[in-house]
Each structure stands twice: as C-alpha cells, then as structure tokens.
Motif scaffolding. Sequence first.
Motif, PDB file in Angstrom:
ATOM      1  N   UNK A   1     -22.318  -2.467   1.185  1.00  0.00           N
ATOM      2  CA  UNK A   1     -22.081  -2.047  -0.190  1.00  0.00           C
ATOM      3  C   UNK A   1     -20.657  -1.565  -0.450  1.00  0.00           C
ATOM      4  N   UNK A   2     -19.813  -1.568   0.560  1.00  0.00           N
ATOM      5  CA  UNK A   2     -18.454  -1.037   0.387  1.00  0.00           C
ATOM      6  C   UNK A   2     -17.491  -2.192   0.100  1.00  0.00           C
ATOM      7  N   UNK A   3     -16.864  -2.191  -1.083  1.00  0.00           N
ATOM      8  CA  UNK A   3     -15.905  -3.249  -1.419  1.00  0.00           C
ATOM      9  C   UNK A   3     -14.707  -3.235  -0.467  1.00  0.00           C
ATOM     10  N   UNK A   4     -14.174  -4.406  -0.182  1.00  0.00           N
ATOM     11  CA  UNK A   4     -13.070  -4.549   0.760  1.00  0.00           C
ATOM     12  C   UNK A   4     -11.872  -3.646   0.455  1.00  0.00           C
ATOM     13  N   UNK A   5     -11.421  -3.525  -0.794  1.00  0.00           N
ATOM     14  CA  UNK A   5     -10.271  -2.638  -1.026  1.00  0.00           C
ATOM     15  C   UNK A   5     -10.535  -1.196  -0.571  1.00  0.00           C
ATOM     16  N   UNK A   6     -11.734  -0.719  -0.783  1.00  0.00           N
ATOM     17  CA  UNK A   6     -12.070   0.647  -0.369  1.00  0.00           C
ATOM     18  C   UNK A   6     -12.239   0.711   1.140  1.00  0.00           C
ATOM     19  N   UNK A   7     -12.867  -0.283   1.725  1.00  0.00           N
ATOM     20  CA  UNK A   7     -13.040  -0.311   3.183  1.00  0.00           C
ATOM     21  C   UNK A   7     -11.681  -0.316   3.884  1.00  0.00           C
ATOM     22  N   UNK A   8     -10.762  -1.144   3.419  1.00  0.00           N
ATOM     23  CA  UNK A   8      -9.428  -1.222   4.024  1.00  0.00           C
ATOM     24  C   UNK A   8      -8.660   0.079   3.801  1.00  0.00           C
ATOM     25  N   UNK A   9      -8.756   0.652   2.614  1.00  0.00           N
ATOM     26  CA  UNK A   9      -8.076   1.924   2.342  1.00  0.00           C
ATOM     27  C   UNK A   9      -8.589   3.028   3.267  1.00  0.00           C
ATOM     28  N   UNK A  10      -9.887   3.052   3.508  1.00  0.00           N
ATOM     29  CA  UNK A  10     -10.458   4.038   4.433  1.00  0.00           C
ATOM     30  C   UNK A  10      -9.928   3.847   5.850  1.00  0.00           C
ATOM     31  N   UNK A  11      -9.856   2.594   6.288  1.00  0.00           N
ATOM     32  CA  UNK A  11      -9.317   2.312   7.624  1.00  0.00           C
ATOM     33  C   UNK A  11      -7.877   2.791   7.749  1.00  0.00           C
ATOM     34  N   UNK A  12      -7.070   2.496   6.748  1.00  0.00           N
ATOM     35  CA  UNK A  12      -5.666   2.926   6.773  1.00  0.00           C
ATOM     36  C   UNK A  12      -5.558   4.449   6.770  1.00  0.00           C
TER      37      UNK A  12
ATOM     38  N   UNK B   1       0.855  -1.180   0.000  1.00  0.00           N
ATOM     39  CA  UNK B   1       0.000   0.000   0.000  1.00  0.00           C
ATOM     40  C   UNK B   1       0.886   1.222   0.000  1.00  0.00           C
ATOM     41  N   UNK B   2       0.293   2.324  -0.341  1.00  0.00           N
ATOM     42  CA  UNK B   2       1.011   3.588  -0.406  1.00  0.00           C
ATOM     43  C   UNK B   2       0.023   4.695  -0.056  1.00  0.00           C
ATOM     44  N   UNK B   3       0.555   5.845   0.278  1.00  0.00           N
ATOM     45  CA  UNK B   3      -0.289   6.977   0.624  1.00  0.00           C
ATOM     46  C   UNK B   3       0.048   8.162  -0.270  1.00  0.00           C
ATOM     47  N   UNK B   4      -0.925   9.011  -0.442  1.00  0.00           N
ATOM     48  CA  UNK B   4      -0.744  10.237  -1.199  1.00  0.00           C
ATOM     49  C   UNK B   4      -1.636  11.300  -0.570  1.00  0.00           C
TER      50      UNK B   4
ATOM     51  N   UNK C   1      -7.804   6.690   7.756  1.00  0.00           N
ATOM     52  CA  UNK C   1      -8.275   7.252   9.039  1.00  0.00           C
ATOM     53  C   UNK C   1      -7.225   7.061  10.126  1.00  0.00           C
ATOM     54  N   UNK C   2      -6.590   5.918  10.123  1.00  0.00           N
ATOM     55  CA  UNK C   2      -5.558   5.652  11.109  1.00  0.00           C
ATOM     56  C   UNK C   2      -4.392   6.619  10.947  1.00  0.00           C
TER      57      UNK C   2
ATOM     58  N   UNK D   1      -4.453   9.581   9.522  1.00  0.00           N
ATOM     59  CA  UNK D   1      -4.898  10.929   9.889  1.00  0.00           C
ATOM     60  C   UNK D   1      -4.957  11.086  11.393  1.00  0.00           C
ATOM     61  N   UNK D   2      -5.364  10.052  12.101  1.00  0.00           N
ATOM     62  CA  UNK D   2      -5.431  10.090  13.551  1.00  0.00           C
ATOM     63  C   UNK D   2      -4.049  10.266  14.159  1.00  0.00           C
ATOM     64  N   UNK D   3      -3.072   9.549  13.614  1.00  0.00           N
ATOM     65  CA  UNK D   3      -1.687   9.667  14.104  1.00  0.00           C
ATOM     66  C   UNK D   3      -1.157  11.069  13.830  1.00  0.00           C
ATOM     67  N   UNK D   4      -1.409  11.594  12.630  1.00  0.00           N
ATOM     68  CA  UNK D   4      -0.923  12.943  12.292  1.00  0.00           C
ATOM     69  C   UNK D   4      -1.547  14.003  13.176  1.00  0.00           C
ATOM     70  N   UNK D   5      -2.807  13.835  13.535  1.00  0.00           N
ATOM     71  CA  UNK D   5      -3.505  14.797  14.396  1.00  0.00           C
ATOM     72  C   UNK D   5      -2.881  14.831  15.788  1.00  0.00           C
ATOM     73  N   UNK D   6      -2.450  13.672  16.269  1.00  0.00           N
ATOM     74  CA  UNK D   6      -1.865  13.602  17.610  1.00  0.00           C
ATOM     75  C   UNK D   6      -0.439  14.125  17.657  1.00  0.00           C
ATOM     76  N   UNK D   7       0.221  14.197  16.522  1.00  0.00           N
ATOM     77  CA  UNK D   7       1.636  14.651  16.534  1.00  0.00           C
ATOM     78  C   UNK D   7       1.769  16.148  16.637  1.00  0.00           C
TER      79      UNK D   7
END
Length: 160
Positions: free
Chosen positions: A138-149, A10-13, A151-152, A154-160
């Motif tokens: 109705x949410x396909x697994x690739x999109x569901x997993x990408x959303x989880x990643x 996986x990768x982020x942008x 959000x996680x 973003x949560x870490x960045x907010x705490x830093x």
Amino acid sequence: MRSDFIIDGFSFSRTTISGDDATDSLITLYSSLNRKDINLVMIGGTVISMYNIVDVNRVFEKTGKPVLAITYRPSEGIEEAIKKHFPDGWESKLEAYRRLGPRREITLKNGFKVFVRNIGIDDYDSRLVLNKFTFFGRIPEPIRVARLLARSLMSVETRL
C-alpha cells in the motif's frame, strides 16, 4: 519522482520533534527543489516527528500544487494523545489537527486500503495517482523511496 519512476532530484529538510515547523519545512523543501515540473506533493501522513502537524491547506496555498497525504491504518484520531502529551498548550496542537479534517478511505486496485487527505485533487484522481505509483502493498513508490533515503541519512548521522 517522475511519473515514469525516474528520480531526477531530491532534497532533505528537518523538523523539530513535537514542534510546529513541519509545514514550513515542507514548503521550504518544495522551494529548494526549484522545479517547474512538479505536479503533486505526496506525503506519508500529516502528523510527523511526534505530533508535528503538517497544514496541508497551507502547503497547497504556498506551492500551488495539489497535496495528497496518505496513511495506512484506520484510527480514531489522536485528540486525547495530544492533550496528554502537551498538558500546557495542547489547544493550538488540537486546533491544527482538527483543521486537517477527516481522512477518507480509498481502496487500491491491488485490494489494499489507504486513508487520504487530499487538497487540490479529488478522490478519483487520488486513486489514479496511488494506483499508478503503488507496486506492492500500500505504500506508493515516492514515499517508499523517500523513507529509504531518510533512514539512510539518519543512520549516517547517528554514526558520526
């Protein structure tokens, strides 16, 4: 995500809120994976980060991969909202939005309905892909997993 549901990379942008960089960001994301075995680009919507519009045709042209963009609710569109939120320069945003074309409704095998814009893949094959990758709701697994990643992260960045 592979078709056997194994995640082997996986990768982020980032995209700019209300910007015009979603398409380039997605193309860069695809390129950064440096994979020859990607068969499809699946995205959760074409309008992200507050009116940052993904040009699915350009993503298809640059990656050479079919693009399947999924949304989950019927909508009359966002043309008036674009005009309201971008009083100076709404024309280019509206043109980008209109280039997306209409969404089409697909009913999944579980009875849920989704709305798609698909380039390089027809509705029949889009339905097959969505049925394969959608376990619950109705949410396909690739999109569901990408959303989880995302959000996680973003949560870490907010705490830093």
